[in-house]
Design a protein around this motif. Structure first.
Motif, PDB file in Angstrom:
ATOM      1  N   ARG A  47       0.831  -0.917  -0.032  1.00  0.00           N
ATOM      2  CA  ARG A  47      -0.233  -0.236  -0.101  1.00  0.00           C
ATOM      3  C   ARG A  47       1.165   1.075   0.619  1.00  0.00           C
ATOM      4  O   ARG A  47       0.552   1.669  -0.633  1.00  0.00           O
ATOM      5  CB  ARG A  47      -0.694  -0.057   1.483  1.00  0.00           C
ATOM      6  N   THR A  48       2.011   1.171   0.634  1.00  0.00           N
ATOM      7  CA  THR A  48       3.025   2.605   1.218  1.00  0.00           C
ATOM      8  C   THR A  48       3.406   2.646   0.006  1.00  0.00           C
ATOM      9  O   THR A  48       3.581   4.146  -0.945  1.00  0.00           O
ATOM     10  CB  THR A  48       3.342   2.004   2.021  1.00  0.00           C
ATOM     11  N   LEU A  49       4.252   1.973  -0.732  1.00  0.00           N
ATOM     12  CA  LEU A  49       4.800   1.571  -1.924  1.00  0.00           C
ATOM     13  C   LEU A  49       3.934   2.450  -3.281  1.00  0.00           C
ATOM     14  O   LEU A  49       4.050   3.137  -4.451  1.00  0.00           O
ATOM     15  CB  LEU A  49       5.092   0.335  -2.260  1.00  0.00           C
ATOM     16  N   ALA A  50       2.658   1.783  -3.601  1.00  0.00           N
ATOM     17  CA  ALA A  50       1.029   2.065  -4.574  1.00  0.00           C
ATOM     18  C   ALA A  50       1.662   3.617  -4.075  1.00  0.00           C
ATOM     19  O   ALA A  50       1.203   4.616  -5.255  1.00  0.00           O
ATOM     20  CB  ALA A  50       0.160   1.906  -4.200  1.00  0.00           C
ATOM     21  N   LEU A  51       1.242   3.710  -2.728  1.00  0.00           N
ATOM     22  CA  LEU A  51       0.770   5.204  -2.503  1.00  0.00           C
ATOM     23  C   LEU A  51       1.798   6.902  -2.842  1.00  0.00           C
ATOM     24  O   LEU A  51       2.187   7.725  -3.498  1.00  0.00           O
ATOM     25  CB  LEU A  51       0.052   5.799  -1.475  1.00  0.00           C
ATOM     26  N   ASP A  52       3.432   6.230  -2.730  1.00  0.00           N
ATOM     27  CA  ASP A  52       4.160   7.088  -2.591  1.00  0.00           C
ATOM     28  C   ASP A  52       5.617   6.456  -3.114  1.00  0.00           C
ATOM     29  O   ASP A  52       6.677   7.859  -3.551  1.00  0.00           O
ATOM     30  CB  ASP A  52       4.688   7.325  -0.506  1.00  0.00           C
ATOM     31  N   GLY A  53       5.187   5.863  -3.820  1.00  0.00           N
ATOM     32  CA  GLY A  53       6.592   4.824  -4.732  1.00  0.00           C
ATOM     33  C   GLY A  53       6.499   6.103  -6.002  1.00  0.00           C
ATOM     34  O   GLY A  53       5.515   6.316  -6.336  1.00  0.00           O
ATOM     35  N   PRO A  54       7.523   6.685  -6.161  1.00  0.00           N
ATOM     36  CA  PRO A  54       7.692   7.209  -7.713  1.00  0.00           C
ATOM     37  C   PRO A  54       6.685   6.066  -9.081  1.00  0.00           C
ATOM     38  O   PRO A  54       6.463   5.298  -9.458  1.00  0.00           O
ATOM     39  CB  PRO A  54       9.449   7.047  -8.065  1.00  0.00           C
ATOM     40  N   ARG A  78      12.044   0.902   8.979  1.00  0.00           N
ATOM     41  CA  ARG A  78      13.425   0.796   8.209  1.00  0.00           C
ATOM     42  C   ARG A  78      13.592   1.210   7.307  1.00  0.00           C
ATOM     43  O   ARG A  78      12.682   1.597   6.390  1.00  0.00           O
ATOM     44  CB  ARG A  78      14.268  -0.064   7.367  1.00  0.00           C
ATOM     45  N   SER A  79      14.024   2.649   6.618  1.00  0.00           N
ATOM     46  CA  SER A  79      14.479   3.284   6.040  1.00  0.00           C
ATOM     47  C   SER A  79      14.965   2.819   4.722  1.00  0.00           C
ATOM     48  O   SER A  79      16.343   2.130   4.672  1.00  0.00           O
ATOM     49  CB  SER A  79      15.660   4.503   5.961  1.00  0.00           C
ATOM     50  N   TYR A  80      14.818   2.911   3.524  1.00  0.00           N
ATOM     51  CA  TYR A  80      15.570   2.995   2.375  1.00  0.00           C
ATOM     52  C   TYR A  80      15.622   3.588   1.020  1.00  0.00           C
ATOM     53  O   TYR A  80      14.992   4.802   0.725  1.00  0.00           O
ATOM     54  CB  TYR A  80      14.191   1.671   1.395  1.00  0.00           C
ATOM     55  N   TRP A  81      16.749   3.120  -0.007  1.00  0.00           N
ATOM     56  CA  TRP A  81      16.735   3.893  -1.379  1.00  0.00           C
ATOM     57  C   TRP A  81      15.596   3.188  -1.619  1.00  0.00           C
ATOM     58  O   TRP A  81      15.565   1.920  -2.064  1.00  0.00           O
ATOM     59  CB  TRP A  81      17.878   3.542  -2.108  1.00  0.00           C
ATOM     60  N   ILE A  82      14.839   3.829  -3.168  1.00  0.00           N
ATOM     61  CA  ILE A  82      14.054   3.620  -4.120  1.00  0.00           C
ATOM     62  C   ILE A  82      14.353   3.548  -5.049  1.00  0.00           C
ATOM     63  O   ILE A  82      15.083   5.478  -5.134  1.00  0.00           O
ATOM     64  CB  ILE A  82      12.638   3.691  -3.291  1.00  0.00           C
ATOM     65  N   MET A  83      14.211   2.946  -6.030  1.00  0.00           N
ATOM     66  CA  MET A  83      14.393   3.245  -7.516  1.00  0.00           C
ATOM     67  C   MET A  83      13.489   2.891  -8.754  1.00  0.00           C
ATOM     68  O   MET A  83      13.063   1.523  -7.823  1.00  0.00           O
ATOM     69  CB  MET A  83      15.967   3.656  -8.628  1.00  0.00           C
ATOM     70  N   ALA A  84      12.814   3.586  -9.439  1.00  0.00           N
ATOM     71  CA  ALA A  84      11.462   2.837 -10.307  1.00  0.00           C
ATOM     72  C   ALA A  84      11.674   2.387 -11.680  1.00  0.00           C
ATOM     73  O   ALA A  84      12.951   3.497 -12.659  1.00  0.00           O
ATOM     74  CB  ALA A  84      10.884   3.649 -11.099  1.00  0.00           C
ATOM     75  N   VAL A  85      11.285   0.837 -12.222  1.00  0.00           N
ATOM     76  CA  VAL A  85      11.965   0.724 -13.218  1.00  0.00           C
ATOM     77  C   VAL A  85      11.429   0.546 -14.491  1.00  0.00           C
ATOM     78  O   VAL A  85      10.158  -0.868 -13.593  1.00  0.00           O
ATOM     79  CB  VAL A  85      13.147  -0.659 -13.096  1.00  0.00           C
ATOM     80  N   ASP A  86      10.961   1.385 -15.273  1.00  0.00           N
ATOM     81  CA  ASP A  86       9.160   1.374 -16.246  1.00  0.00           C
ATOM     82  C   ASP A  86      10.189  -0.431 -17.502  1.00  0.00           C
ATOM     83  O   ASP A  86      10.093   0.153 -18.701  1.00  0.00           O
ATOM     84  CB  ASP A  86       9.935   2.754 -17.033  1.00  0.00           C
ATOM     85  N   GLN A 110      16.842   8.084  -5.339  1.00  0.00           N
ATOM     86  CA  GLN A 110      16.062   8.404  -4.129  1.00  0.00           C
ATOM     87  C   GLN A 110      16.159   8.264  -2.203  1.00  0.00           C
ATOM     88  O   GLN A 110      15.203   6.728  -2.779  1.00  0.00           O
ATOM     89  CB  GLN A 110      14.882   9.297  -4.601  1.00  0.00           C
ATOM     90  N   PRO A 111      15.663   8.825  -2.063  1.00  0.00           N
ATOM     91  CA  PRO A 111      15.760   8.066   0.185  1.00  0.00           C
ATOM     92  C   PRO A 111      14.317   7.940  -0.365  1.00  0.00           C
ATOM     93  O   PRO A 111      13.580   8.697  -0.607  1.00  0.00           O
ATOM     94  CB  PRO A 111      16.200   8.916   0.824  1.00  0.00           C
ATOM     95  N   PHE A 112      13.717   6.998  -0.341  1.00  0.00           N
ATOM     96  CA  PHE A 112      11.818   7.055  -0.104  1.00  0.00           C
ATOM     97  C   PHE A 112      11.403   7.401   1.130  1.00  0.00           C
ATOM     98  O   PHE A 112      12.320   7.750   2.324  1.00  0.00           O
ATOM     99  CB  PHE A 112      11.534   5.299   0.444  1.00  0.00           C
ATOM    100  N   PRO A 113      10.489   8.537   1.082  1.00  0.00           N
ATOM    101  CA  PRO A 113      10.470   9.658   1.946  1.00  0.00           C
ATOM    102  C   PRO A 113       9.957   8.514   3.604  1.00  0.00           C
ATOM    103  O   PRO A 113       9.530   9.150   4.172  1.00  0.00           O
ATOM    104  CB  PRO A 113       9.534   9.851   1.331  1.00  0.00           C
ATOM    105  N   LEU A 114       9.277   7.314   3.043  1.00  0.00           N
ATOM    106  CA  LEU A 114       8.104   6.766   4.483  1.00  0.00           C
ATOM    107  C   LEU A 114       9.472   5.586   4.843  1.00  0.00           C
ATOM    108  O   LEU A 114      10.396   4.946   3.826  1.00  0.00           O
ATOM    109  CB  LEU A 114       7.465   6.238   4.449  1.00  0.00           C
ATOM    110  N   ILE A 115       9.096   5.580   5.915  1.00  0.00           N
ATOM    111  CA  ILE A 115       9.784   4.031   6.853  1.00  0.00           C
ATOM    112  C   ILE A 115       9.111   2.919   6.292  1.00  0.00           C
ATOM    113  O   ILE A 115       8.001   2.621   6.785  1.00  0.00           O
ATOM    114  CB  ILE A 115       9.242   4.284   8.381  1.00  0.00           C
TER     115      ILE A 115
END
Length: 237
Positions: A142-149, A165-173, A156-161
């Motif tokens: 749910r969190t990725l669906a709402l706040d993921g790129p 745990r904190s994560y870095w995230i990237m999107a692959v199209d 980029q740093p993912f803005p939510l825990i």
């Protein structure tokens, strides 16, 4: 002397225990090459030029979890071969193995409900690279669906825990992982990864990007197993 012998025996057992998966991989590869059967694995793809082959194993620990591992000896994410272009095939086979998870559940899953996780050398229990394939925690989905790129994006740093745990995230199209060198993208885009590969944890999650395009999120952290973002009970699915 007795204490020294006991300590040595315990260390030897621990070493052997961390080799159990590798021994199973070899057993499955030999069974497939000689007799044309995958047992005790579910599937075996033998090594060919440009492809180090792989096995698919039903995890004995969880009802829906599967493991995908290379036939070639690759200790983990810290191994140079884990970031080679050939490694994309291994990740794509892990993604295709979601069908096995669905079969265990008895119904299909949206791509956003499936995660592929590899734990760091510090966090893992086996010294053969293996990708955990299972349901993603519903809260993480749910969190990725709402706040993921929602489109191809640099790290980029993912803005939510996520699960503490904190994560870095990237999107692959991309609709699949056939040409996605997951670990190579981590090393190329996050220079700090090159100096802390022993602590690197990686999770790949299916995603729906802008205009309903199928894609993926790659998430990384240093310190806590990426497997913590999976739901091995597949609750609420």
């Amino acid at each position: 002397m007795t204490l020294l012998v006991a300590s040595s025996a315990a260390a030897g057992y621990a070493f052997l225990k961390r080799k159990i998966l590798w021994e199973m991989v070899q057993t499955c590869a030999v069974a497939s090459a000689r007799f044309g059967v995958a047992f005790p694995c579910d599937e075996v793809i033998l090594t060919e030029q440009g492809d180090y082959g792989s096995v698919l194993i039903k995890s004995p620990l969880h009802r829906t979890e599967f493991l995908v591992a290379p036939i070639t000896a690759v200790a983990g994410l810290e191994s140079p071969s884990a970031r080679s272009t050939d490694s994309a095939r291994l990740w794509n086979r892990a993604w295709e193995a979601r069908q096995k998870v669905e079969a265990r559940l008895g119904h299909g899953l949206p791509r956003s409900a499936v995660g592929l996780a590899v734990n760091s050398r510090i966090e893992r229990s086996q010294d053969q690279l293996h990708i955990h394939v299972d349901c993603l925690l519903e809260s993480v989905e749910r969190t990725l669906a709402l706040d993921g790129p929602k489109q191809d994006a640099a790290w980029q740093p993912f803005p939510l825990i996520l699960n503490g745990r904190s994560y870095w995230i990237m999107a692959v199209d991309e609709p699949d992982l056939r040409t996605t060198n997951v670990v190579g993208l981590v090393v190329a885009g996050l220079p700090q990864a090159r100096h802390a590969m022993d602590d690197l944890n990686v999770l790949v999650a299916g995603a729906t990007l802008a205009d309903a395009r199928p894609g993926f999120y790659i998430l990384v952290n240093w310190g806590r197993a990426a497997e913590h973002l999976l739901d091995h009970r597949c609750t609420s699915r």
